[in-house]
Structure formats: structure tokens, C-alpha cells
Design a protein around this motif. Structure first.
Motif, PDB file in Angstrom:
ATOM      1  N   VAL A   1       0.777  -1.190  -0.104  1.00  0.00           N
ATOM      2  CA  VAL A   1       0.009   0.176  -0.093  1.00  0.00           C
ATOM      3  C   VAL A   1       0.834   1.370  -0.001  1.00  0.00           C
ATOM      4  O   VAL A   1       1.715   1.508   1.056  1.00  0.00           O
TER       5      VAL A   1
ATOM      6  N   CYS B   1       0.940   5.669   2.170  1.00  0.00           N
ATOM      7  CA  CYS B   1       0.491   5.967   3.357  1.00  0.00           C
ATOM      8  C   CYS B   1       0.586   6.846   4.324  1.00  0.00           C
ATOM      9  O   CYS B   1      -0.312   7.426   5.275  1.00  0.00           O
TER      10      CYS B   1
ATOM     11  N   MET C   1      -3.978   9.480   0.670  1.00  0.00           N
ATOM     12  CA  MET C   1      -5.000   8.921   1.503  1.00  0.00           C
ATOM     13  C   MET C   1      -4.748   9.277   2.913  1.00  0.00           C
ATOM     14  O   MET C   1      -3.702   9.684   3.561  1.00  0.00           O
TER      15      MET C   1
ATOM     16  N   ASP D   1      -8.551   5.970   5.329  1.00  0.00           N
ATOM     17  CA  ASP D   1      -8.282   5.241   3.785  1.00  0.00           C
ATOM     18  C   ASP D   1      -7.562   4.158   3.673  1.00  0.00           C
ATOM     19  O   ASP D   1      -7.648   3.163   3.106  1.00  0.00           O
TER      20      ASP D   1
ATOM     21  N   ASP E   1      -9.195   1.063   5.346  1.00  0.00           N
ATOM     22  CA  ASP E   1      -9.879   0.558   4.504  1.00  0.00           C
ATOM     23  C   ASP E   1      -9.330  -0.451   3.573  1.00  0.00           C
ATOM     24  O   ASP E   1      -9.499  -1.415   3.156  1.00  0.00           O
ATOM     25  N   VAL E   2      -8.028   0.162   2.749  1.00  0.00           N
ATOM     26  CA  VAL E   2      -7.435  -0.590   1.922  1.00  0.00           C
ATOM     27  C   VAL E   2      -6.804  -1.746   2.360  1.00  0.00           C
ATOM     28  O   VAL E   2      -6.954  -3.079   2.009  1.00  0.00           O
TER      29      VAL E   2
END
Length: 113
Positions: free
Chosen positions: A15, A18, A23, A27, A30-31
Motif C-alpha cells: 500500500v 500511507c 490517503m 483510507d 480500509d485498503v
């Protein structure tokens, strides 16, 4: 991810963004939740900005987000076994103290004459 897992393939999802990206922490959570529930073996939170030579994310901001992610309720193994970090070595060391065991980092190598 589910098909890969069903076929016995180890999956790692990164991800990016971060910290200092587009995001916010909700967010990111959630990912991470979506990837974990979809079957990712490891979800790596990436300090993309810091790993590309920019100013690394603040260690306390990283710890706050990682602790929030570790507390999430997901199917399968605990998040402690599934969360990783990609970034500065000092932050990796700090996160190892809270129990993380998956890390990716890089270091500059000086040219040798």
C-alpha cells in the motif's frame, strides 16, 4: 488474491502513499482491511516518499497507523502476522519492538573505486 491463495501462492500487497500521500489513515485502514479479507498473506505499508529519497514519514505517525491496523478485526491470521513496513531502517527497528516481523528497506551504497 483469492485465486492465488487457493493455488498455494504466497501473496504480498504493498500500500503506497500511507504517509504524505493522497490517503488519510482511515483510507489506509480500509485498503488494508480489503486486502487482508481478500486473502493477502502480507500487507506492506509503504513509506513511498521516504524510500524515494524524500523526507521519511515521522516515526510516531507510522507507529500510530500501524497500531491502528494491528487492532483491526479481519478473517484469517492476526494482523500482527500479516502487516509489514517498507521504509527507513530506524523506523523498521522501532516497529520490530511492537512485534512486526515483515520489513522492506533499502540503503545507499557508496561507489567503490
Amino acid at each position: 488474491l483469492q485465486e492465488a491463495r487457493a493455488g498455494g501462492i504466497f501473496t504480498k500487497a504493498r500500500v503506497h502513499g500511507c504517509w504524505g500521500g493522497n490517503m488519510d489513515s482511515y483510507d489506509v485502514q480500509d485498503v488494508v482491511l480489503g486486502l487482508a479479507d481478500a486473502g493477502a498473506d502480507v500487507v506492506v505499508l509503504s513509506d513511498t516518499k521516504g524510500s524515494q529519497g524524500g523526507e521519511p514519514a515521522d516515526e510516531y505517525d507510522v507507529l500510530d497507523l500501524v497500531e491502528a491496523v494491528l487492532g483491526m478485526d479481519v478473517s484469517g491470521e492476526s494482523m500482527m502476522e500479516r502487516v509489514g513496513f517498507r521504509g527507513e531502517i530506524g523506523t523498521c527497528v522501532a516497529l520490530s519492538r511492537v512485534g512486526l516481523s515483515h520489513f522492506e528497506t533499502s540503503c545507499a551504497v557508496a561507489a567503490v573505486d
